[in-house]
Design a protein around this motif. Structure first.
Motif, PDB file in Angstrom:
ATOM      1  N   ARG A 154       0.799  -1.226   0.000  1.00  0.00           N
ATOM      2  CA  ARG A 154       0.000   0.000   0.000  1.00  0.00           C
ATOM      3  C   ARG A 154       0.833   1.277   0.000  1.00  0.00           C
ATOM      4  O   ARG A 154       0.319   2.337  -0.328  1.00  0.00           O
ATOM      5  N   PRO A 156       1.859   3.198   2.619  1.00  0.00           N
ATOM      6  CA  PRO A 156       1.021   4.124   3.387  1.00  0.00           C
ATOM      7  C   PRO A 156       1.719   5.442   3.697  1.00  0.00           C
ATOM      8  O   PRO A 156       2.900   5.477   4.046  1.00  0.00           O
ATOM      9  N   ALA A 173       1.004   1.660   9.487  1.00  0.00           N
ATOM     10  CA  ALA A 173      -0.440   1.757   9.666  1.00  0.00           C
ATOM     11  C   ALA A 173      -0.979   0.437  10.205  1.00  0.00           C
ATOM     12  O   ALA A 173      -0.756  -0.616   9.597  1.00  0.00           O
ATOM     13  N   ASP A 175      -4.348  -1.701  11.458  1.00  0.00           N
ATOM     14  CA  ASP A 175      -5.806  -1.874  11.487  1.00  0.00           C
ATOM     15  C   ASP A 175      -6.126  -2.820  12.632  1.00  0.00           C
ATOM     16  O   ASP A 175      -5.860  -4.019  12.537  1.00  0.00           O
ATOM     17  N   HIS A 193       0.260   6.310  -0.629  1.00  0.00           N
ATOM     18  CA  HIS A 193      -1.188   6.452  -0.682  1.00  0.00           C
ATOM     19  C   HIS A 193      -1.730   6.735   0.727  1.00  0.00           C
ATOM     20  O   HIS A 193      -1.301   6.099   1.699  1.00  0.00           O
ATOM     21  N   CYS A 195      -3.905   6.755   4.135  1.00  0.00           N
ATOM     22  CA  CYS A 195      -4.437   5.612   4.881  1.00  0.00           C
ATOM     23  C   CYS A 195      -5.946   5.727   5.071  1.00  0.00           C
ATOM     24  O   CYS A 195      -6.494   6.826   5.181  1.00  0.00           O
ATOM     25  N   PRO A 196      -6.634   4.588   5.129  1.00  0.00           N
ATOM     26  CA  PRO A 196      -8.067   4.608   5.421  1.00  0.00           C
ATOM     27  C   PRO A 196      -8.342   5.147   6.818  1.00  0.00           C
ATOM     28  O   PRO A 196      -7.451   5.171   7.683  1.00  0.00           O
ATOM     29  N   GLU A 197      -9.576   5.549   7.043  1.00  0.00           N
ATOM     30  CA  GLU A 197      -9.971   6.062   8.350  1.00  0.00           C
ATOM     31  C   GLU A 197      -9.882   4.966   9.406  1.00  0.00           C
ATOM     32  O   GLU A 197     -10.137   3.797   9.149  1.00  0.00           O
ATOM     33  N   GLU A 199      -7.270   3.745  11.091  1.00  0.00           N
ATOM     34  CA  GLU A 199      -6.030   3.017  11.319  1.00  0.00           C
ATOM     35  C   GLU A 199      -5.132   3.787  12.284  1.00  0.00           C
ATOM     36  O   GLU A 199      -5.075   5.013  12.260  1.00  0.00           O
ATOM     37  N   THR A 215      -6.218   7.718  12.375  1.00  0.00           N
ATOM     38  CA  THR A 215      -6.887   8.653  11.504  1.00  0.00           C
ATOM     39  C   THR A 215      -8.345   8.733  11.951  1.00  0.00           C
ATOM     40  O   THR A 215      -8.906   7.751  12.441  1.00  0.00           O
ATOM     41  N   ARG A 217     -12.404   8.789  12.255  1.00  0.00           N
ATOM     42  CA  ARG A 217     -13.531   8.120  11.606  1.00  0.00           C
ATOM     43  C   ARG A 217     -14.701   9.095  11.512  1.00  0.00           C
ATOM     44  O   ARG A 217     -14.951   9.862  12.428  1.00  0.00           O
ATOM     45  N   ARG A 218     -15.440   9.026  10.442  1.00  0.00           N
ATOM     46  CA  ARG A 218     -16.621   9.869  10.313  1.00  0.00           C
ATOM     47  C   ARG A 218     -17.755   9.427  11.225  1.00  0.00           C
ATOM     48  O   ARG A 218     -18.713  10.148  11.441  1.00  0.00           O
TER      49      ARG A 218
END
Length: 234
Positions: A154, A156, A173, A175, A193, A195-197, A199, A215, A217-218
């Protein structure tokens, strides 16, 4: 916020060190892990008429040798994409790869990545994903029950700040739901790239590791930043 050349990562009692050189050191198994070196990337682009300086590989090789000299690993394991493509596999690069185990002072192993597909590397077998102790080692993310998945692929990065002051920093990162730790790209000529929310992140900046926490989260879940090394409950 504390910074140092490494950060401890604890998973089910197994201790790892996240290194500021974008690598992971497993002292209990004597294992040095890196991912995504993308050696020969400049030559791959040059073969397509895109000018890139051919000095990135030297810095990547030297960084790996310095880590091996410091930690004296039992083995070095690359989590895929050791090379960038067949186009960059020059005779000089092949010779350097053949000499690498002796220079490292230990065996070199390679979990095959997508950039090695169709390539033959003398004396270096491309292995499938494998388990070493509690670790499941793969190139792309590949969670496995009962193991901590260490992987690459990835590249990250974390986006820090905003506007003209925004930085893109390589990071580790984690998870916690997938129990998966993604390594930053080790190569000098690699992009990254976001990172997703959600992590957990450890930033890498000028050889230091900065615990950054998750990161956002919504969903509205709140997290502390920076956070400690994750511990699995139960």
């Amino acid at each position: 916020m504390s910074t140092s050349g490494s950060a401890e990562f604890l998973w089910r009692g197994h201790r790892l060190q996240l290194l500021g050189q974008r690598a992971v050191w497993d002292p209990q198994q004597g294992l040095l892990l890196v991912a995504d070196l993308h050696l020969g990337k400049a030559e791959s682009f040059q073969s397509q008429g895109i000018p890139l300086p051919s000095d990135g590989d030297g810095a990547t090789f030297n960084a790996l040798l310095a880590l091996a000299h410091t930690h004296r690993p039992v083995q070095v394991l690359v989590l895929g994409d050791l090379i960038h493509s067949r186009l960059g596999l020059t005779a000089d690069l092949r010779q350097k790869l053949q000499a690498l185990p002796e220079l490292l002072g230990c065996p070199l192993r390679l979990v095959g990545g997508n950039h090695e597909r169709g390539c033959w590397l003398e004396g270096l077998e491309q292995e499938p994903s494998l388990a070493l102790g509690p670790l499941w080692l793969s190139h792309a993310p590949e969670p496995r029950p009962g193991h901590l998945n260490l992987c690459g692929h990835r590249h990250p990065v974390a986006l820090i700040g905003g506007g003209a002051d925004r930085l893109r920093l390589p990071c580790f990162a984690y998870d916690p739901l997938a129990e998966q730790l993604v390594l930053p790209a080790f190569g000098q000529l690699t992009g990254g790239h976001p990172c997703p929310e959600g992590e957990m992140l450890w930033l890498v900046a000028e050889g230091a590791v900065v615990p950054w926490g998750p990161t956002p989260r919504r969903s509205g879940l709140s997290f502390r930043r920076p956070g400690p090394a994750p511990r699995r409950r139960g």
